[in-house]
Design a protein around this motif. Structure first.
Motif, short mmCIF file in Angstrom:
data_model
loop_
_atom_site.label_atom_id
_atom_site.label_comp_id
_atom_site.label_asym_id
_atom_site.label_seq_id
_atom_site.Cartn_x
_atom_site.Cartn_y
_atom_site.Cartn_z
N PHE B 87 23.80 37.80 72.02
CA PHE B 87 24.87 36.96 72.59
C PHE B 87 26.15 37.28 71.83
O PHE B 87 26.11 37.69 70.67
CB PHE B 87 24.52 35.47 72.48
N GLU B 88 27.27 37.10 72.51
CA GLU B 88 28.53 37.46 71.87
C GLU B 88 28.86 36.46 70.76
O GLU B 88 28.87 35.26 70.99
CB GLU B 88 29.67 37.49 72.89
N PHE B 89 29.12 36.99 69.59
CA PHE B 89 29.43 36.14 68.45
C PHE B 89 30.80 36.47 67.87
O PHE B 89 31.61 35.59 67.56
CB PHE B 89 28.37 36.32 67.36
N GLY B 90 31.05 37.77 67.65
CA GLY B 90 32.32 38.15 67.02
C GLY B 90 32.07 39.15 65.91
O GLY B 90 31.06 39.86 65.90
N ARG B 91 32.95 39.18 64.94
CA ARG B 91 32.92 40.20 63.91
C ARG B 91 31.88 39.87 62.83
O ARG B 91 31.68 38.71 62.49
CB ARG B 91 34.29 40.32 63.24
N GLY B 92 31.27 40.90 62.29
CA GLY B 92 30.51 40.72 61.07
C GLY B 92 31.45 40.75 59.87
O GLY B 92 32.57 41.28 59.96
N TRP B 93 31.02 40.19 58.77
CA TRP B 93 31.86 40.12 57.57
C TRP B 93 30.92 40.04 56.38
O TRP B 93 29.90 39.34 56.42
CB TRP B 93 32.73 38.87 57.66
N SER B 94 31.22 40.79 55.35
CA SER B 94 30.38 40.71 54.15
C SER B 94 31.24 40.92 52.91
O SER B 94 32.31 41.55 52.96
CB SER B 94 29.26 41.75 54.21
N ILE B 95 30.77 40.37 51.81
CA ILE B 95 31.47 40.48 50.52
C ILE B 95 30.87 41.65 49.75
O ILE B 95 29.65 41.70 49.56
CB ILE B 95 31.31 39.19 49.69
N VAL B 96 31.71 42.56 49.30
CA VAL B 96 31.24 43.61 48.40
C VAL B 96 31.28 43.09 46.97
O VAL B 96 30.30 43.10 46.25
CB VAL B 96 32.08 44.90 48.55
N GLN B 97 32.42 42.63 46.56
CA GLN B 97 32.54 41.95 45.28
C GLN B 97 33.82 41.14 45.29
O GLN B 97 34.73 41.40 46.07
CB GLN B 97 32.51 42.92 44.10
N SER B 98 33.88 40.19 44.39
CA SER B 98 35.08 39.36 44.32
C SER B 98 35.13 38.67 42.98
O SER B 98 34.11 38.50 42.31
CB SER B 98 35.05 38.30 45.43
N SER B 99 36.33 38.31 42.58
CA SER B 99 36.50 37.53 41.35
C SER B 99 37.88 36.90 41.38
O SER B 99 38.74 37.29 42.16
CB SER B 99 36.35 38.41 40.11
N ALA B 100 38.05 35.92 40.54
CA ALA B 100 39.37 35.31 40.38
C ALA B 100 39.53 34.91 38.92
O ALA B 100 38.55 34.50 38.28
CB ALA B 100 39.53 34.10 41.30
N ARG B 101 40.71 35.06 38.43
CA ARG B 101 40.99 34.72 37.03
C ARG B 101 42.32 34.00 36.94
O ARG B 101 43.26 34.33 37.66
CB ARG B 101 41.13 35.99 36.18
N MET B 102 42.40 33.05 36.03
CA MET B 102 43.71 32.56 35.61
C MET B 102 44.13 33.52 34.50
O MET B 102 43.35 33.80 33.59
CB MET B 102 43.60 31.13 35.11
N THR B 103 45.34 34.04 34.59
CA THR B 103 45.79 35.00 33.56
C THR B 103 46.83 34.38 32.64
O THR B 103 47.05 34.87 31.54
CB THR B 103 46.37 36.26 34.21
N SER B 104 47.47 33.31 33.08
CA SER B 104 48.46 32.63 32.26
C SER B 104 48.40 31.16 32.60
O SER B 104 48.18 30.83 33.76
CB SER B 104 49.85 33.21 32.56
N PRO B 105 48.55 30.23 31.71
CA PRO B 105 48.95 30.37 30.30
C PRO B 105 47.86 30.90 29.37
O PRO B 105 48.17 31.17 28.21
CB PRO B 105 49.35 28.94 29.91
N ARG B 106 46.65 31.01 29.81
CA ARG B 106 45.60 31.62 28.99
C ARG B 106 44.60 32.25 29.95
O ARG B 106 44.47 31.80 31.09
CB ARG B 106 44.92 30.59 28.09
N PRO B 107 43.90 33.28 29.53
CA PRO B 107 42.97 33.92 30.45
C PRO B 107 41.66 33.15 30.55
O PRO B 107 41.11 32.71 29.54
CB PRO B 107 42.74 35.29 29.82
N ILE B 108 41.21 32.96 31.77
CA ILE B 108 39.91 32.33 31.96
C ILE B 108 39.40 32.73 33.35
O ILE B 108 40.17 32.82 34.31
CB ILE B 108 40.00 30.79 31.81
N ALA B 109 38.09 32.98 33.44
CA ALA B 109 37.48 33.31 34.73
C ALA B 109 37.36 32.05 35.57
O ALA B 109 37.07 30.97 35.04
CB ALA B 109 36.11 33.94 34.51
N LEU B 110 37.58 32.18 36.86
CA LEU B 110 37.42 31.06 37.79
C LEU B 110 36.17 31.31 38.63
O LEU B 110 35.89 32.44 39.01
CB LEU B 110 38.65 30.95 38.69
N ARG B 111 35.44 30.24 38.91
CA ARG B 111 34.28 30.37 39.79
C ARG B 111 34.80 30.39 41.22
O ARG B 111 35.37 29.39 41.69
CB ARG B 111 33.34 29.19 39.56
N ALA B 112 34.66 31.52 41.90
CA ALA B 112 35.36 31.73 43.16
C ALA B 112 34.51 32.44 44.17
O ALA B 112 33.58 33.17 43.83
CB ALA B 112 36.62 32.55 42.90
#
Lengths: 539, 539
Positions: B87-112
């Protein structure tokens, strides 16, 4: 306020001599309440410690910044004699960035943190994992010859627990009442002395590291001890000359078990670890921060409140222990703002190196209050102070031993104060009850005869100085926040921290102004073994 | 087994004509119990779906692999007529990799996690954040001119909730009894028709995307709707021609609030987003997987069990819905292994595209059971089937309408079966009770007259075909697992899934062999508005 059974109170009076009703200055209470609830800065202080500075590992750059900032705040508020006191701790360590991924049989990010004081990966390290649980030296040999080129899963996986209890709770009246039962101290010198000689918290990790390196493993991964995707990252190899050689990471329990299951199902996963960390060796001393409100009399006596301001770094060290730090600092701010002139000096202490073994508060005790005789065996005498402290007799009071009349510690998270543990000091119970009495309507009702362990008042207790830890509502401290990747500002409770600061400020002022110093326990001398036949049915 | 009030049962009998006691084949029950508890493969199936394949987003490569693998398993077990229906659904989509970080005022990884069907960042995107909550079209204008060069925090932050209830629980007898109360259907045609014309789940996201792009924003971040460091990542812009232009990510509530607090405190953080994703346009059809155990009579009648096998991708889609998928597949395996020869065909269905709007099960209904008249307005007639379905009258039964005598759905996580919702079909209640009766000692005691919504039986219900969703113990499905980054194999309960497979297999066999087809509700015709004056006090 829940009081002790009359009989016990009577006994306490008998033992300690007449205890005066300890009048609380009610006008001061109202000024403290106004300042602490209507003009509070406790959450601003907590926000700076957590959001702005973040995790504060002892001797890391973040902790150095905290040491500077805390002194600056004390000076801004007009505290006197703001200073640091150093003690040998070891290497600083900080995380620049880190990540871990499963790359085969399918790519997926793992929730990971480098274990404290392990070296970085110098780029990325990639290898097949092998499940090889090792928790004691006896476990090592069975894996010999099997680990070369592998990333070793060192934890035995556990079944995911069902969270059938609420993560967040406050103490009920019944639970508070249950604390009102004296618990006899127990003593077993043989065990204490065996404890001195047995492994410290870094012995096995270093032995494991040596074994893994010898076997040609690439690194190791352990499983988080809590579920829910949390990581923690505690590690203890901070002493100079005791740095491991292989990178080690902790990953979330769910991620760890997936690796184990895939291995068992016959598709041993490949994992990529990346850990960029820094060691900081410019100064191996850690620093406590101290600040005073000077007393008006010349006795030299003082009262003290303290909290450790170091933390782990999986998150921002909020409930452990920006909470206690902010409350102690806020109590200082409140009392300075009110320009109190206490009879005795009020000292505020921020302890360092608590997370690795209460190093900061022990250093204070050893320097200012009492030391203990060295052990004769030179190998044992060379061990860090905290490893041998309890086994060394006699206690040798220092000149300032009697000056510290009471110490109050905060290190049970963000929960409001529900009372205080009298640490077996029965003579102090009615006095502490008097000091808490104005705050019963805020939930602080209970003076328990019991002891609380595990934080910075215990070394004062070991030398007979009255050091107390408040009873606080547990909230979600133990269930999910303590040392975990969730320990950020979000889970602090503003109302609770304001209450705690108000009560701490008032109790400090009462203690500083009381006619008599708080009753003390006698100087501890080597006690009798409680149980001469320590086996089942021996007594 | 909890039975209906006698009066209600009597009424049901009256309405539906005499209902025979539906004899359950007790010998078959024992063989099913033996196969399902002593030779179970349900956890192997679940492990492959979760650990080995992982998150299964419709039309992603992982879902294509799942479609192939599920057919292969059905064929291995000897199912007949194993096939897909597209049945018609639309586009497929997949994540290869991803990340997010706060870089200022201090560096920290974000759960994203990237929000589903948003484009990647093409490297990294870095910018200062701005808090600009936008939830409706009316919110956009107030931010015009303020977003250029920013990463926009689009969620209004909420206060962290206290987890004062257990995350994990089972239904009590009292809760089950409470379900035993008929709930009248309500109708409001004006609202239904307004619903058709109002926005779909991708309208506002696309409008927001256009606004942000026009304003020169770099990307956007939303806050996870649960605390505890969880992320989810659901998104609905899967239709061809409706792909947004800016990258969007969801970050953990704790990480989001930290960004907000730092912004408010005057140090607007800089954030770096990295999202590498793929769109898959080779085939815009999604595929349900079907497999049969053929019936021995020639009536063409069949019974069916189904579960959706697609998932979101924040984790491995375990309780939602590898659990239901594995149970349906296990019931197929059990019945084939026992070589049952049912009177009616037993069909097993794995639905696709459930998470974005029950697309797969609706496609089956529309193709095989009944369709509904098109809307006259050509703009409305062009909308996806699921947006207009309920507003279209009359229902036009297809040739196979009466062949499907009962459908059983599983999509409430890993909790054991405690009963079944009769969906207002009172005549079916005593029959369902008979079929469940052998399993009362396993906790399956309750036939509720109520309806359950939100999953793949509802479109059968809309055309009068008996489609039922089992009642399952909730466990920690809603509190922390549903759609979240914790939804991995760890939180599946083997005992519960084995129980569910045994019960499903037996109920299917009973339904396939019953003398009479299950009583049905009349073919729905446009009902009367329940409430002619839909305002307070109008009736």
């Amino acid at each position: 306020m829940i009081r002790l059974l009359a009989a016990v109170s009577a006994a306490a009076v008998l033992m300690a001599g007449p205890v005066q009703a300890q009048e609380v200055d009610r006008a001061a209470v109202n000024r403290i309440v106004d300042q602490g609830f209507n003009h509070s800065e406790v959450m601003q202080t907590a926000a700076h410690l957590t959001d702005r500075i973040g995790g504060r590992m002892t001797n890391s750059p973040q902790m150095r910044e905290t040491e500077r900032w805390a002194q600056e705040r004390f000076r801004d508020w007009g505290l006197s004699n703001v200073r640091t006191e150093g003690f040998e701790f070891g290497r600083g360590w900080s995380i620049v960035q880190s990540s871990a991924r499963m790359t085969s049989p399918r790519p997926i990010a793992l929730r990971a943190i480098p274990v404290a004081w392990t070296p970085g990966t110098n780029g990325t390290v990639s290898g097949e994992v092998i499940l090889a649980p090792m928790a004691t030296p006896g476990d090592l040999e069975k894996w010999r010859g099997k680990l070369a080129g592998k990333i070793v899963l060192i934890s035995a996986p556990t079944v995911a627990p069902d969270p059938t209890e609420p993560a967040f709770r406050r103490l009920t009246d019944a639970e508070l009442a249950e604390r009102n039962v004296y618990g006899q101290p127990t003593h077993n010198h043989a065990a204490t002395e065996r404890g001195v000689q047995s492994s410290s918290r870094d012995d096995f990790p270093l032995r494991l590291d040596a074994f893994l390196a010898e076997e040609g493993a690439l690194g190791w991964i352990r499983m988080a001890y809590r579920d829910g995707g949390l990581v923690h990252g505690a590690g203890y190899t901070h002493h100079v000359g005791r740095t491991p050689t292989l990178p080690g990471m902790e990953i979330a329990a769910e991620d760890y078990r997936r690796l184990v299951r895939l291995s068992i199902a016959g598709t041993a996963p490949t994992v990529e670890m990346m850990s960029e960390v820094r060691f900081h060796d410019e100064d191996i001393n850690a620093y406590n921060v101290l600040a005073d409100i000077p007393g008006t009399d010349r006795s030299g006596e003082y009262v003290m409140a303290g909290a450790h301001f170091d933390s782990w770094v999986a998150a921002d060290g909020a409930v452990d222990n920006a909470a206690g730090t902010a409350v102690v600092m806020e109590a200082a701010r409140i009392l300075r703002t009110l320009n109190v002139r206490p009879k005795r000096t009020i000292r505020f202490a921020l302890w360092n190196g608590e997370e690795q073994g209460l190093f900061g508060s022990l250093a204070y005790v050893d320097r200012h209050l009492a030391t203990r005789a060295p052990l004769e065996d030179p190998a044992l005498a060379a061990l860090p102070n905290n490893r041998t402290w309890r086994a060394r007799w006699p206690i040798q009071p220092r000149e300032g031993y009697s000056d510290l009349v009471a110490y109050f510690n905060l290190d049970n998270g963000s929960g409001r104060i529900r009372g205080i543990n009298a640490e077996g000091n029965l003579a102090a119970v009615p006095v502490l009850e008097d000091w808490l009495e104005p705050f019963a309507s805020m939930g602080a009702t209970t003076v328990s005869p019991r002891s609380a362990g595990g934080t910075d008042h215990v070394y004062l207790q070991t030398v007979g100085v009255p050091g107390f830890q408040f009873i606080q509502d547990p909230l979600d401290y133990s269930s999910r926040l303590h040392h975990s990747s969730l320990d950020s500002y979000d889970h602090l409770k503003p109302e609770d921290l304001r209450q705690a600061a108000v009560i701490l400020a008032s109790v400090l002022l009462s203690a500083a102004n009381s006619d008599e110093p708080l009753p003390r326990m006698p100087l501890p001398t080597r006690p009798t073994d409680t149980d001469p036949f320590p086996f089942p049915g021996g007594n």
